[in-house]
Design a protein around this motif. Sequence first.
Motif, short mmCIF file in Angstrom:
data_model
loop_
_atom_site.label_atom_id
_atom_site.label_comp_id
_atom_site.label_asym_id
_atom_site.label_seq_id
_atom_site.Cartn_x
_atom_site.Cartn_y
_atom_site.Cartn_z
N TRP A 177 -8.25 -1.29 -8.40
CA TRP A 177 -6.90 -1.16 -7.83
C TRP A 177 -5.95 -0.48 -8.81
N GLU A 195 0.85 -1.17 0.00
CA GLU A 195 0.00 0.00 0.00
C GLU A 195 0.89 1.23 0.00
N LEU A 235 -5.12 2.55 -3.05
CA LEU A 235 -5.82 1.40 -2.49
C LEU A 235 -4.86 0.24 -2.27
N CYS A 236 -5.02 -0.45 -1.18
CA CYS A 236 -4.27 -1.67 -0.91
C CYS A 236 -4.89 -2.78 -1.76
N ASP A 263 -7.57 -4.71 -0.10
CA ASP A 263 -8.82 -3.99 0.13
C ASP A 263 -9.80 -4.14 -1.02
N VAL A 299 -11.69 -7.72 -1.21
CA VAL A 299 -12.70 -8.03 -0.20
C VAL A 299 -14.09 -8.06 -0.83
#
Length: 143
Positions: free
Chosen positions: A96, A2, A7-8, A11, A14
């Motif tokens: 992402w 990250e 954004l990670c 994340d 999910v």
Amino acid sequence: METEGKLCLADVFVSISDPRQAGKVEHDLVELLVVAVNAVLVGADTFVEIELWAKEKLDWLRGYLKLKAGIPSHDTFGRLFGLIDPIQFEAAFRRWVGSILPALEADAVVAIDGKSSRRTGKVDAMPLHLVSAFAAGAGLVLG
């Protein structure tokens, strides 16, 4: 995994629903997807290569992921990617990528370069062709 304001990778994954049978799940879905995407980003082309890369980089991966059950087999990666919804995966991956790379403007210049390397194989064989693209405004090179 990250960076500031980005954004990670975990994340965005999910949001992908887990199609596996809950009682038989050994590995976390998000962790499997993060491992697979990282492996592909560094050059893995098959599920076997994803498994080998992940086992080699296990200590590094554990700095970001729990991986309680370790690295799954290539068969597990294959089954998982056969089960997950490709539309959900694509949407998450695009979200992402969109957060870490700027969108190219309509008038952006993308330089394309191509080369053919002679004497790269057997006699009378086709030469090796290389193509790369460089988006200067985005600082992005694709090869």
